[in-house]
Design a protein around this motif. Structure first.
Motif, PDB file in Angstrom:
ATOM      1  N   LYS A  39       0.838  -1.203   0.000  1.00  0.00           N
ATOM      2  CA  LYS A  39       0.000   0.000   0.000  1.00  0.00           C
ATOM      3  C   LYS A  39       0.872   1.252   0.000  1.00  0.00           C
ATOM      4  CE  LYS A  39      -3.650   2.343   2.543  1.00  0.00           C
ATOM      5  NZ  LYS A  39      -4.482   2.330   3.741  1.00  0.00           N
ATOM      6  N   SER A  40       1.906   1.277   0.830  1.00  0.00           N
ATOM      7  CA  SER A  40       2.761   2.457   0.883  1.00  0.00           C
ATOM      8  C   SER A  40       3.568   2.614  -0.410  1.00  0.00           C
ATOM      9  CB  SER A  40       3.687   2.415   2.097  1.00  0.00           C
ATOM     10  OG  SER A  40       4.580   1.344   2.006  1.00  0.00           O
ATOM     11  N   GLU A  41       3.969   1.493  -1.036  1.00  0.00           N
ATOM     12  CA  GLU A  41       4.679   1.570  -2.313  1.00  0.00           C
ATOM     13  C   GLU A  41       3.776   2.139  -3.402  1.00  0.00           C
ATOM     14  OE1 GLU A  41       6.139  -2.324  -3.185  1.00  0.00           O
ATOM     15  OE2 GLU A  41       7.570  -2.317  -1.518  1.00  0.00           O
ATOM     16  N   LYS A  42       2.532   1.666  -3.447  1.00  0.00           N
ATOM     17  CA  LYS A  42       1.580   2.171  -4.444  1.00  0.00           C
ATOM     18  C   LYS A  42       1.310   3.659  -4.226  1.00  0.00           C
ATOM     19  CE  LYS A  42      -0.169  -1.896  -6.143  1.00  0.00           C
ATOM     20  NZ  LYS A  42       0.014  -2.302  -7.464  1.00  0.00           N
ATOM     21  N   GLN A  43       1.207   4.071  -2.954  1.00  0.00           N
ATOM     22  CA  GLN A  43       0.972   5.473  -2.647  1.00  0.00           C
ATOM     23  C   GLN A  43       2.166   6.324  -3.073  1.00  0.00           C
ATOM     24  OE1 GLN A  43      -1.929   6.761  -1.491  1.00  0.00           O
ATOM     25  NE2 GLN A  43      -1.013   8.753  -1.886  1.00  0.00           N
ATOM     26  N   ALA A  44       3.368   5.813  -2.879  1.00  0.00           N
ATOM     27  CA  ALA A  44       4.567   6.539  -3.292  1.00  0.00           C
ATOM     28  C   ALA A  44       4.616   6.683  -4.810  1.00  0.00           C
ATOM     29  CB  ALA A  44       5.819   5.828  -2.786  1.00  0.00           C
ATOM     30  N   GLU A  45       4.239   5.620  -5.530  1.00  0.00           N
ATOM     31  CA  GLU A  45       4.205   5.686  -6.992  1.00  0.00           C
ATOM     32  C   GLU A  45       3.175   6.719  -7.457  1.00  0.00           C
ATOM     33  OE1 GLU A  45       3.411   1.814  -8.523  1.00  0.00           O
ATOM     34  OE2 GLU A  45       5.271   0.966  -7.718  1.00  0.00           O
ATOM     35  N   LEU A  46       2.004   6.699  -6.826  1.00  0.00           N
ATOM     36  CA  LEU A  46       0.950   7.648  -7.176  1.00  0.00           C
ATOM     37  C   LEU A  46       1.398   9.086  -6.913  1.00  0.00           C
ATOM     38  CD1 LEU A  46      -1.975   7.975  -8.140  1.00  0.00           C
ATOM     39  CD2 LEU A  46      -2.688   7.790  -5.762  1.00  0.00           C
ATOM     40  N   ASP A  47       2.054   9.305  -5.792  1.00  0.00           N
ATOM     41  CA  ASP A  47       2.560  10.644  -5.470  1.00  0.00           C
ATOM     42  C   ASP A  47       3.593  11.103  -6.495  1.00  0.00           C
ATOM     43  OD1 ASP A  47       0.923  10.696  -3.263  1.00  0.00           O
ATOM     44  OD2 ASP A  47       2.517  10.172  -1.831  1.00  0.00           O
ATOM     45  N   ALA A  48       4.455  10.185  -6.921  1.00  0.00           N
ATOM     46  CA  ALA A  48       5.479  10.530  -7.916  1.00  0.00           C
ATOM     47  C   ALA A  48       4.828  10.882  -9.246  1.00  0.00           C
ATOM     48  CB  ALA A  48       6.456   9.376  -8.088  1.00  0.00           C
ATOM     49  N   LYS A  49       3.813  10.126  -9.649  1.00  0.00           N
ATOM     50  CA  LYS A  49       3.114  10.418 -10.907  1.00  0.00           C
ATOM     51  C   LYS A  49       2.431  11.778 -10.843  1.00  0.00           C
ATOM     52  CE  LYS A  49       2.098   5.743 -12.477  1.00  0.00           C
ATOM     53  NZ  LYS A  49       1.024   4.781 -12.769  1.00  0.00           N
ATOM     54  N   ARG A  50       1.775  12.056  -9.722  1.00  0.00           N
ATOM     55  CA  ARG A  50       1.098  13.349  -9.570  1.00  0.00           C
ATOM     56  C   ARG A  50       2.092  14.494  -9.655  1.00  0.00           C
ATOM     57  NH1 ARG A  50      -2.976  11.832  -4.648  1.00  0.00           N
ATOM     58  NH2 ARG A  50      -4.507  10.742  -5.920  1.00  0.00           N
ATOM     59  N   LEU A  51       3.243  14.314  -9.056  1.00  0.00           N
ATOM     60  CA  LEU A  51       4.267  15.344  -9.092  1.00  0.00           C
ATOM     61  C   LEU A  51       4.765  15.549 -10.521  1.00  0.00           C
ATOM     62  CD1 LEU A  51       6.046  17.275  -7.448  1.00  0.00           C
ATOM     63  CD2 LEU A  51       7.686  15.420  -7.236  1.00  0.00           C
ATOM     64  N   ASP A  52       4.964  14.457 -11.254  1.00  0.00           N
ATOM     65  CA  ASP A  52       5.414  14.561 -12.645  1.00  0.00           C
ATOM     66  C   ASP A  52       4.389  15.280 -13.512  1.00  0.00           C
ATOM     67  OD1 ASP A  52       7.791  13.321 -12.113  1.00  0.00           O
ATOM     68  OD2 ASP A  52       7.111  11.324 -12.751  1.00  0.00           O
ATOM     69  N   PHE A  53       3.113  15.030 -13.276  1.00  0.00           N
ATOM     70  CA  PHE A  53       2.071  15.683 -14.066  1.00  0.00           C
ATOM     71  C   PHE A  53       2.017  17.187 -13.822  1.00  0.00           C
ATOM     72  CE2 PHE A  53      -0.212  11.436 -14.153  1.00  0.00           C
ATOM     73  CZ  PHE A  53       0.168  11.176 -15.451  1.00  0.00           C
ATOM     74  N   HIS A  54       2.452  17.609 -12.667  1.00  0.00           N
ATOM     75  CA  HIS A  54       2.392  19.027 -12.325  1.00  0.00           C
ATOM     76  C   HIS A  54       3.657  19.788 -12.695  1.00  0.00           C
ATOM     77  CE1 HIS A  54      -1.497  19.078 -10.420  1.00  0.00           C
ATOM     78  NE2 HIS A  54      -1.193  17.938  -9.815  1.00  0.00           N
ATOM     79  N   LYS A  55       4.642  19.088 -13.225  1.00  0.00           N
ATOM     80  CA  LYS A  55       5.874  19.763 -13.620  1.00  0.00           C
ATOM     81  C   LYS A  55       5.619  20.578 -14.885  1.00  0.00           C
ATOM     82  CE  LYS A  55       9.269  16.612 -11.720  1.00  0.00           C
ATOM     83  NZ  LYS A  55      10.374  15.704 -12.044  1.00  0.00           N
ATOM     84  N   ARG A  56       6.255  21.701 -14.960  1.00  0.00           N
ATOM     85  CA  ARG A  56       6.147  22.536 -16.147  1.00  0.00           C
ATOM     86  C   ARG A  56       7.035  21.984 -17.250  1.00  0.00           C
ATOM     87  NH1 ARG A  56       6.493  28.827 -14.371  1.00  0.00           N
ATOM     88  NH2 ARG A  56       4.350  28.983 -13.661  1.00  0.00           N
ATOM     89  N   GLN A  57       6.595  22.152 -18.471  1.00  0.00           N
ATOM     90  CA  GLN A  57       7.404  21.757 -19.602  1.00  0.00           C
ATOM     91  C   GLN A  57       8.292  22.936 -19.984  1.00  0.00           C
ATOM     92  OE1 GLN A  57       7.525  18.816 -21.172  1.00  0.00           O
ATOM     93  NE2 GLN A  57       6.057  17.954 -19.703  1.00  0.00           N
ATOM     94  N   SER A  58       9.572  22.682 -20.138  1.00  0.00           N
ATOM     95  CA  SER A  58      10.456  23.759 -20.560  1.00  0.00           C
ATOM     96  C   SER A  58      10.314  23.990 -22.058  1.00  0.00           C
ATOM     97  CB  SER A  58      11.911  23.429 -20.198  1.00  0.00           C
ATOM     98  OG  SER A  58      12.311  22.282 -20.888  1.00  0.00           O
ATOM     99  N   GLU A  59      10.593  25.200 -22.503  1.00  0.00           N
ATOM    100  CA  GLU A  59      10.406  25.538 -23.909  1.00  0.00           C
ATOM    101  C   GLU A  59      11.436  24.876 -24.812  1.00  0.00           C
ATOM    102  OE1 GLU A  59      10.136  29.724 -24.453  1.00  0.00           O
ATOM    103  OE2 GLU A  59       8.598  29.943 -22.926  1.00  0.00           O
ATOM    104  N   ASP A  60      12.644  24.564 -24.304  1.00  0.00           N
ATOM    105  CA  ASP A  60      13.653  23.953 -25.150  1.00  0.00           C
ATOM    106  C   ASP A  60      13.384  22.457 -25.363  1.00  0.00           C
ATOM    107  OD1 ASP A  60      14.347  25.323 -22.730  1.00  0.00           O
ATOM    108  OD2 ASP A  60      15.978  23.922 -22.447  1.00  0.00           O
ATOM    109  N   SER A  61      12.472  21.853 -24.619  1.00  0.00           N
ATOM    110  CA  SER A  61      12.178  20.429 -24.822  1.00  0.00           C
ATOM    111  C   SER A  61      11.188  20.222 -25.964  1.00  0.00           C
ATOM    112  CB  SER A  61      11.622  19.804 -23.530  1.00  0.00           C
ATOM    113  OG  SER A  61      10.360  20.355 -23.241  1.00  0.00           O
ATOM    114  N   GLU A  62      10.589  21.291 -26.482  1.00  0.00           N
ATOM    115  CA  GLU A  62       9.614  21.172 -27.564  1.00  0.00           C
ATOM    116  C   GLU A  62      10.279  21.079 -28.909  1.00  0.00           C
ATOM    117  OE1 GLU A  62       5.670  23.353 -26.101  1.00  0.00           O
ATOM    118  OE2 GLU A  62       7.292  24.682 -26.656  1.00  0.00           O
TER     119      GLU A  62
END
Length: 62
Positions: A39-62
Motif C-alpha cells: 500500500k505504501s509503495e503504491k501510494q509513493a508511486e501515485l505521489d510521484a506520478k502526480r508530481l510529474d504531471f504538475h511539472k512545467r514543460q520547458s520551452e527547449d524540450s519542444e
C-alpha cells in the motif's frame, strides 16, 4: 547524601536501553505486513506520478 551506584550495573542498564531504542526503531521501520508495504509503495508511486504531471514543460524540450 548521594545514592551509591554500581557502575557495572549502570553500564549494563545503559546498554540495554540503547538496544531497546534500536529495536523500537527497527520495529517501526521493518515491522509491517506485506499489505501495508504494498500500500505504501503504491501510494509513493501515485505521489510521484502526480508530481510529474504538475511539472512545467520547458520551452527547449519542444
Amino acid at each position: 547524601m548521594a545514592e551509591i551506584v554500581n557502575l557495572r550495573q549502570a553500564r549494563k542498564n545503559k546498554l540495554r536501553a540503547e538496544k531497546e531504542r534500536a529495536a523500537d526503531t527497527n520495529r517501526a521501520r521493518f515491522g509491517r505486513t506485506k499489505a501495508e508495504r504494498e500500500k505504501s509503495e503504491k501510494q509513493a508511486e501515485l505521489d510521484a506520478k502526480r508530481l510529474d504531471f504538475h511539472k512545467r514543460q520547458s520551452e527547449d524540450s519542444e
